[in-house]
Design an enzyme around this catalytic site. Structure first.
Site: not given
Length: 332
Positions: A114, A196, A199
């Site tokens: 992140k 993967k 969203k």
């Protein structure tokens, strides 16, 4: 009668729930209510480590709750609540930060990921959020935490922190076990089948959302990346796109890979992609429609999250009071 074991999980309402979240986790949660005392929460406090649009965050939180219920998480059998409605999460989160080592937090894979994606906003919350996650878990003294492979590191840290605290103050926290579901497809992106389904996928065609309409779902499957040899065969390494579609089709229909291979022997990828799209529409179309109906019933939804927060806070407060007493805080 034996007391049910406690199981807890939360998902961030930072975007729309995906087919991957449903097939990989939520679909299996509904069946756990008879076996466990289940707590599921919308982890809205975790979302703000990355900047959010406030209106979108509110909307996503309520949509996610409605989708949970539409997916079969009956509020009469499961405790469903919004994380920020239970102030004990933030309070225990701070305490546990003081029992989590700097080195442990700096080794967290998700912090590194992140930080790379949000280089202009590497804040203290992003660094310390595994301590809040440990608090989310330990407040409810759960036996099990359902996790995917990507969250296993956080449960390990939670166990380390719980053991460290217990070694100083006695048996305060139950040390939870990771619960790896037996079934649960690992759904990959339709546009990039080695990643993967997420969203936060930058390619809108890579991700199927639970709120997508039927035409959108079908269009995304028809555009799904495959390969050039036109054979429907499971081979994750050499045929990641086709294998991903087979896994999705298997999860939606219950058919084995052998049956799928036989059914589409000699047929092109066009037929197979259409069949997968239809199977997904059959699986999530009713969920989408039911979630939309629930969202319109504001009084019902409010009733669910008020009752959920009340029950969660009652349990959480028992743990927090015990912790505060152990560390020497004067009782309120």
């Amino acid at each position: 009668m034996d007391e049910k074991k406690v199981l807890l999980s939360g998902i961030q309402p930072s975007g729309d729930l995906t087919l991957g979240s449903y097939l990989g986790a939520i679909k299996n949660w509904a069946e756990l209510a008879d076996q466990f005392d289940c707590y599921y929460f919308m982890a809205d406090m975790h979302t703000i480590t990355v900047r959010q649009n406030p209106a979108d965050l509110r909307r996503h939180t309520l949509e996610q709750l409605a989708q949970y219920i539409a997916c079969g998480l009956d509020p009469e059998k499961n405790t469903l609540f919004i994380q920020s409605h239970v102030h004990q999460h933030a309070e225990l989160g701070w305490v546990l930060q003081c029992y989590t080592m700097f080195g442990e937090l700096s080794r967290m894979t998700q912090f590194k990921d992140k930080s790379a994606k949000n280089a202009d906003n590497i804040n203290g919350g992003l660094f310390a959020y595994p301590s809040l996650m440990a608090a989310d878990i330990l407040l409810y003294q759960p036996d099990f935490v359902p996790v995917g492979q990507d969250q296993k590191q956080h449960v390990e840290l939670t166990r380390d922190v719980a053991n460290r605290f217990n070694s100083i103050y006695g048996n305060v926290f139950k040390v939870p076990e990771p619960y790896i579901p037996k079934v649960g497809a690992r759904v990959m992106s339709l546009a990039s089948p080695t990643s993967k389904m997420s969203k936060s996928d930058t390619d809108p065609n890579g991700c199927v959302y639970l709120k997508d309409d039927n035409d959108t779902i079908m269009r995304k499957f028809r555009r799904a990346v495959t390969d050039c040899d036109a054979e429907v065969r499971f081979d994750r390494e050499n045929k990641p796109g086709v294998s991903n579609l087979m896994e999705i089709y298997s999860a939606c229909t219950g058919k084995s890979f052998e049956e799928i291979q036989k059914d589409f022997d000699g047929k092109g990828y066009g037929d197979f992609k259409t069949a997968v799209g239809e199977a997904v529409i059959s699986a999530i179309g009713p969920i989408r429609d039911e979630a939309q109906r629930i969202l319109k019933d504001k009084a019902y939804l409010e009733g669910v999250y008020h009752a959920g927060a009340e029950k969660a806070a009652y349990i959480a407060n028992k743990t927090l009071r015990k912790v505060y007493k152990k560390i020497g805080f004067v009782q309120r």
